[in-house]
Enzyme design. Structure first.
Site, PDB file in Angstrom:
ATOM      1  CE1 TYR A   1      -3.495   2.578   1.336  1.00  0.00           C
ATOM      2  CE2 TYR A   1      -1.619   3.563   2.366  1.00  0.00           C
ATOM      3  CZ  TYR A   1      -2.972   3.833   1.758  1.00  0.00           C
ATOM      4  OH  TYR A   1      -3.669   5.135   1.902  1.00  0.00           O
TER       5      TYR A   1
ATOM      6  CD  GLU B   1      -5.888   4.894  -0.758  1.00  0.00           C
ATOM      7  OE1 GLU B   1      -5.797   5.041   0.578  1.00  0.00           O
ATOM      8  OE2 GLU B   1      -6.816   4.806  -1.298  1.00  0.00           O
TER       9      GLU B   1
END
Lengths: 293, 381
Positions: free
Chosen positions: B101, B189
């Site tokens: 992530y 993101e």
């Protein structure tokens, strides 16, 4: 006393030759503020109703001794104008402009912080008013009278609403500071509350917060640790849905962060009374002041 | 402004961030043509701005032409948590070794970009933050200095990524930072950021939020706005330059100043009502803006009563009154109005309204009194 603006304020206005800039500069002058200069590149040598206009902030400061700047230029020129005022050594810069890109604000904030010689208030704020002394910005000064309540707020009209209810009951303000509704305000609740704490004319502090960010939570910590004067708070946006920007660029609940409920809770946990409506805030303020009188 | 996944990936690609190759499609035919060009296996991904697309059946792998046809047919037009899928993204399927992530957010509190990196990718990062906060490495970048290579190394080592991908992870973060700054994003993101069998990294998803106030400097991004995806009233308000947010109640709200309008919604809720919208008519509102705002509010069929809450500073209450009178002439509303005018020229404003004698318009002098009245009226109709 009072804080930030008073009779010694010597104001230079960036954007004074624009329609709004002229209108509000003259209103500030009519109120009693010393408006000593304007800045509009290319219009140096002209004047606005007797206020001399300069091409640069540096010229304006050198020729007039201006110590406070008001930024009234459109968003795409505003960051540059703030940085120019800072570079020219203006100690207090009040930015009224709404809609400045967030990354510009980040650059401006960090530059001013690094250099450590100016304070920025705003952007996207209504300005600062010390009733009976001076006003810088667009706050409708006629609604406020001199007194001992210091107000700091992220919202203009909400401040007018509360200030006006106080005035109707005979109470007034030391200073009203609009810190603005943007995500990166130059000056925060903590800064202004600290100034009010040190101000001999302020006996009660009212803060108006709203959703988004964590400035109210940080203020709660600061009040508990460093403030002896009573503080009353109001928070707007309990019914705001997450993920929606509510008018102010900074007023947004992101995921579960920045809710009005969390802010009110943080303040109450530190003993700060939070009014449920603007009217209730004014009523509580009046009862506290009445009891002290 | 939030971008769709594929718009985010195209933005990433412009900054040299590795993403799977793909093409958007609005019809089954286009989806098949895209898949034929990209090759199999490929993934058919619903393009809507909401999480949980996979669980809802909006992401499917296709191994041949028939499967693309079948999946695109099922996904196009599908309803995912209230949003209709109008577009799919066809991309080549990726082999996944690990899922990481990475994100960069505009941290208002620290006044600096915050980079986060974790080896626990592919799941809800807020849940990871709650359950295992140490699994996320965090670092603020001084915006005046910008991203340095050591930032990337620190994050990669701290997040404990596989040692042989420390370098590509750092390079990916550096490019994400470039994109964040250059495109004036408030969020980028990548979840998941995958490690491939060749020991490289790739952005398998993209979530990008851009700063609306900066779009004037990025016309190519501004063009990505899709007005048809906006709510009818919000679109109408946008065109008229009004600040409007649709809510799910039945009391229309108009006020001036964002803080006062938010406060008005709260006061109406405290009185037991449900606001239908947020509408900030702004400072110095002129009569035409008020008329136009009334049209937007009333175009929402759920609205049963309307509250005007004006504290006149720069805004003059007589201008607001004139706007309302004009709105009544033009659209002849059938729902009741409660009007609270206070501040600059409030007496003149109330006088104008009294003289106009508009049907079903109630004048109040306090905010709380006005809220109570409008809730009563909405409940009665």
């Amino acid at each position: 006393m009072s804080i930030l603006v008073d009779r010694s304020t010597k104001l230079v206005v960036s954007g004074i030759t624009g329609r709004e800039g002229t209108f509000h500069s003259l209103r500030n002058r009519d109120y009693g503020t010393q408006v000593v200069a304007g800045v509009t590149p290319g219009k140096g040598g002209q004047d606005v109703e007797g206020i001399p206009v300069f091409n640069t902030f540096h010229d304006a400061v050198q020729n007039t001794g201006a110590n406070t700047a008001m930024i009234f230029v459109p968003p795409r020129f505003a960051a540059d104008s703030i940085l120019e005022a800072e570079d020219a050594g203006v100690g207090l810069i009040i930015a009224i402009t709404e809609g400045i890109p967030a990354h510009d604000e980040l650059r401006v904030f960090n530059t001013i912080k690094k250099n450590g010689r100016s304070r920025l208030v705003g952007p996207n704020c209504p300005g600062i008013l010390s009733p009976g002394k001076a006003t810088v910005g667009i706050i409708p000064a006629s609604f406020f009278k001199e007194g001992n309540v210091g107000v700091v707020s992220r919202s203009g009209t909400l401040t007018y609403q509360i200030g006006n209810e106080l005035a109707r009951s005979g109470f007034g303000n030391s200073t009203i500071v609009g810190i603005g509704g943007d995500p990166v305000p130059g000056t925060d609740f903590v800064d202004v509350i600290g100034l009010f704490e040190a101000d001999s004319e302020t006996d009660l502090i009212v803060m108006c917060g709203e959703i988004g960010g964590d400035a109210e939570e940080r203020a709660a910590e600061f009040i508990a640790a460093s403030v002896s004067k009573p503080v009353l708070a109001y928070i707007a946006g309990f019914t705001a849905p997450p993920g929606k920007t509510m008018g102010h660029a900074g007023a947004i609940v992101s995921g579960s962060k920045g809710t009005a409920a969390a802010k009110a809770e943080a303040l109450e946990a530190k003993g700060v009374r939070v009014g449920r409506t603007p009217t209730e805030v004014a009523e509580v303020a009046i009862s506290l002041l009445g009891a002290a009188a | 402004m939030d971008l769709l996944e594929y718009q985010g990936k195209q933005l990433f690609a412009r900054h040299g961030i590795p993403v799977p190759s793909g093409k958007p499609a609005r019809t089954v035919e286009d989806a098949v043509a895209a898949a034929e060009e990209i090759g199999y296996p490929c993934v058919v991904k619903a393009q809507v701005q909401i999480g949980g697309r996979g669980k809802a059946g909006g992401i499917k792998v296709a191994n041949d032409r028939a499967q693309v046809e079948q999946h695109a047919g099922a996904i196009l037009g599908m309803d995912i948590r209230g949003l209709t899928v109008g577009e799919v993204w066809i991309e080549s399927a990726s082999e996944i070794v690990s899922e990481y992530y990475a994100s960069i957010v505009f941290d208002r509190s620290a006044k600096a970009p915050l980079i986060m990196l974790s080896t626990k990718g592919g799941m809800d990062i807020e849940a990871v933050a709650d359950e295992d906060p140490d699994a996320i490495a965090r670092l603020h970048v001084d915006p005046l200095l910008g991203f340095q290579d050591f930032h990337g190394r620190r994050l990669a080592f701290e997040a404990k990524v596989d040692e042989d991908v420390v370098r590509p992870v750092g390079a990916m973060l550096s490019k994400l930072y470039d994109a964040f700054i250059a495109e004036e994003a408030t969020l980028v993101e990548v979840n998941p950021m995958i490690v491939t069998p060749e020991r490289g990294v790739k952005a398998l998803d993209a979530k990008v939020t851009l700063d609306d106030n900066a779009l004037y400097r990025h016309p190519e991004n501004a063009d990505l706005r899709d007005p048809s995806a906006e709510d009818t009233q919000e679109q109408m308000a946008h065109e008229r330059g009004l600040i409007y947010v649709k809510l799910d109640g039945d009391i229309g709200i108009l006020g001036n100043g964002a803080g006062l309008v938010m406060s008005t919604l709260d006061v109406v809720a405290l009185a037991g009502g449900k606001p239908a919208n947020f509408l900030d008519a702004g400072g110095g509102s002129k009569a035409e803006a008020i008329t136009s705002a009334v049209e937007v509010i009333l175009s929402n069929p759920k609205v049963k009563a309307v509250l005007f809450n004006i504290f006149g500073g720069i805004t003059r209450c007589d201008e607001v009154a004139m706007g309302l009178i004009e709105a009544f002439k033009q659209i002849n509303p059938t729902v009741p109005f409660v009007v609270r005018l206070d501040g600059t020229n409030d007496k003149e404003g109330r006088q104008l309204l009294a003289e106009a004698n508009l049907p079903n318009v109630h004048i109040k002098s306090t905010m709380d009194g006005a809220a109570k009245k409008v809730v009563e009226l909405a409940a009665a109709s």
